[in-house]
Design an enzyme around this catalytic site. Structure first.
Site, PDB file in Angstrom:
ATOM      1  N   ARG A   1       0.849  -1.202   0.000  1.00 21.06           N
ATOM      2  CA  ARG A   1       0.000   0.000   0.000  1.00 21.06           C
ATOM      3  C   ARG A   1       0.880   1.246   0.000  1.00 21.06           C
ATOM      4  NH1 ARG A   1      -4.821   0.710  -1.522  1.00 21.06           N
ATOM      5  NH2 ARG A   1      -5.709  -0.890  -0.159  1.00 21.06           N
TER       6      ARG A   1
ATOM      7  N   ARG B   1       1.089  -6.622  -9.558  1.00 20.21           N
ATOM      8  CA  ARG B   1       1.550  -6.001  -8.304  1.00 20.21           C
ATOM      9  C   ARG B   1       1.721  -7.003  -7.167  1.00 20.21           C
ATOM     10  NH1 ARG B   1      -3.355  -2.537  -5.374  1.00 20.21           N
ATOM     11  NH2 ARG B   1      -4.967  -4.123  -5.545  1.00 20.21           N
TER      12      ARG B   1
ATOM     13  N   HIS C   1       0.411   3.360 -10.427  1.00 19.76           N
ATOM     14  CA  HIS C   1      -0.551   3.863  -9.420  1.00 19.76           C
ATOM     15  C   HIS C   1       0.205   4.616  -8.305  1.00 19.76           C
ATOM     16  CE1 HIS C   1      -3.614   3.661  -6.314  1.00 19.76           C
ATOM     17  NE2 HIS C   1      -4.385   2.847  -6.996  1.00 19.76           N
TER      18      HIS C   1
ATOM     19  N   ASP D   1     -12.169   9.853  -6.365  1.00 17.06           N
ATOM     20  CA  ASP D   1     -11.768   8.684  -7.150  1.00 17.06           C
ATOM     21  C   ASP D   1     -12.203   8.964  -8.583  1.00 17.06           C
ATOM     22  OD1 ASP D   1     -11.039   6.237  -8.104  1.00 17.06           O
ATOM     23  OD2 ASP D   1     -12.259   5.051  -6.708  1.00 17.06           O
TER      24      ASP D   1
ATOM     25  N   GLU E   1      -2.180   9.008 -10.875  1.00 20.28           N
ATOM     26  CA  GLU E   1      -1.750   7.771 -11.519  1.00 20.28           C
ATOM     27  C   GLU E   1      -1.770   7.940 -13.037  1.00 20.28           C
ATOM     28  OE1 GLU E   1      -4.533   4.819 -10.022  1.00 20.28           O
ATOM     29  OE2 GLU E   1      -4.819   5.999  -8.207  1.00 20.28           O
TER      30      GLU E   1
HETATM   31  C1  BG6 Z   1      -7.576   3.597  -7.431  1.00 16.17           C
HETATM   32  C2  BG6 Z   1      -8.983   3.259  -7.834  1.00 16.17           C
HETATM   33  O1  BG6 Z   1      -6.766   3.697  -8.551  1.00 16.17           O
HETATM   34  O2  BG6 Z   1      -7.079   2.579  -6.584  1.00 16.17           O
HETATM   35  C3  BG6 Z   1      -9.820   3.166  -6.584  1.00 16.17           C
HETATM   36  O3  BG6 Z   1      -9.491   4.239  -8.725  1.00 16.17           O
HETATM   37  C4  BG6 Z   1      -9.243   2.137  -5.629  1.00 16.17           C
HETATM   38  O4  BG6 Z   1     -11.155   2.817  -6.921  1.00 16.17           O
HETATM   39  C5  BG6 Z   1      -7.776   2.488  -5.368  1.00 16.17           C
HETATM   40  O5  BG6 Z   1      -9.955   2.158  -4.424  1.00 16.17           O
HETATM   41  C6  BG6 Z   1      -7.058   1.507  -4.456  1.00 16.17           C
HETATM   42  O6  BG6 Z   1      -7.227   0.204  -4.905  1.00 16.17           O
HETATM   43  P1  BG6 Z   1      -6.653  -1.004  -4.064  1.00 16.17           P
HETATM   44  O7  BG6 Z   1      -7.060  -2.248  -4.795  1.00 16.17           O
HETATM   45  O8  BG6 Z   1      -5.161  -0.834  -4.020  1.00 16.17           O
HETATM   46  O9  BG6 Z   1      -7.257  -0.886  -2.679  1.00 16.17           O
END
Ligand code: BG6
Length: 288
Positions: free
Chosen positions: A70, A93, A155, A199, A258
């Site tokens: 994360r 990932r 991302h 978002d 992103e």
């Molecule tokens: C973003 C999406 O890119 O990633 C969101 O647009 C999403 O909808 C976020 O919540 C995080 O995603 P994840 O799978 O890493 O929790």
């Protein structure tokens, strides 16, 4: 398969055990330091010597096989978002990539090339260049005999002083899908400010975006090629509480801007076709 330590460069690239015992490359240049986990070919750190860290990583992040990290720069491929019965944001990932090559360039930049193993019908590489800026190039070749359609996204989680201090420019006039409201909109703000869950998937944009952060006195510039979508995300309060790998109080310290090709901007490659998405992130003092 080569041993990743074969790719060490004294004084510039070291292979080490990171969080959760996962292998990572630690990179040092005259301007900056960086860390890249082989798990996900995931850049988790980039910091210029005179600046706060560029990338945000949650203190609650998991670092484990099969789990996404994360923060930093998750490489999203071959699909973006949720998919019934399959891992959200694709398998890249949560897969251990192979480190294929490192190089110290004559100008002092360090390059690291990673390859995604087990990708059926395609060849996927990420080239990371660490220098005064951070550059990532995701290259995909269709090695199958049919068309191959996929989504990609780098991302990127940016570390910021405070979410209510920053603004994001470069997207005015761009159509976007508002995933919170469930609507389609056109961006009206020259400088986007965030005061709640955001978002948004901006389509058909190759524009450079900038994050102005007066709290850090910093401007971050995200320049890209081969990317037609830009996603802006901050989970805000309630969604943060629902994410087990993200602290309840961390949302003010991060914003995701992103670069990708998602939704209607997904890529279709014919057999033998090749696509490259390149993102260069640079930063410096805010002009006064
Ligand atoms: C973003 C999406 O890119 O990633 C969101 O647009 C999403 O909808 C976020 O919540 C995080 O995603 P994840 O799978 O890493 O929790």
């Amino acid at each position: 398969m080569s041993d990743p330590t074969d790719w060490e460069i004294p004084g510039h690239v070291t292979l080490a055990r990171g969080e959760g015992g996962l292998p990572k490359a630690v990179v040092e240049t005259a301007w900056s330091t960086a860390e890249i986990y082989l798990h996900g070919a995931h850049v988790t750190g980039f910091q210029k010597k005179s600046e706060p860290p560029l990338l945000f990583v949650s203190a609650a992040s998991e670092f484990a096989p099969g789990k996404p990290i994360r923060g930093g720069v998750p490489v999203i491929f071959p699909w973006f978002g949720a998919r019934e019965g399959s891992p959200a944001h694709g398998s890249a990932r949560i897969t251990a990539w192979e480190l294929k090559e490192t190089a110290l360039l004559p100008n002092g930049a360090v390059e690291l090339r990673f390859s995604l193993p087990g990708a059926e019908g395609c060849h996927v590489e990420l080239l990371v260049t660490v220098a005064e800026s951070l550059t990532m190039e995701l290259a995909i070749t269709n090695t199958s005999h049919r068309n191959f359609t996929f989504e990609t996204c780098l991302h990127t989680y940016f570390q910021i002083s405070r979410i209510d201090a920053i603004s994001i420019t470069g997207l005015e006039g761009t159509n976007y899908q508002d995933k919170v409201a469930g609507t389609t909109e056109t961006e009206t703000a020259a400088a986007i400010r965030i005061a709640g869950e955001v978002d948004r998937v901006y389509f058909d944009t190759t524009a450079t975006t900038e994050i102005e952060d007066p709290g850090y006195g910093r401007m971050i510039r995200i320049a890209k090629s081969g990317s037609n979508s830009t996603v802006v995300w901050n989970p805000w309060i309630e969604k943060s509480k629902r994410m087990p790998d993200f602290g309840d109080d961390e949302y003010p310290q991060m914003v995701c801007v992103e670069s990708g090709n998602v939704g209607k901007n997904q890529t279709t490659l014919p057999p033998g076709g090749h696509a490259v998405m390149k993102v260069e992130i640079s930063s410096g003092p805010l002009p006064s």
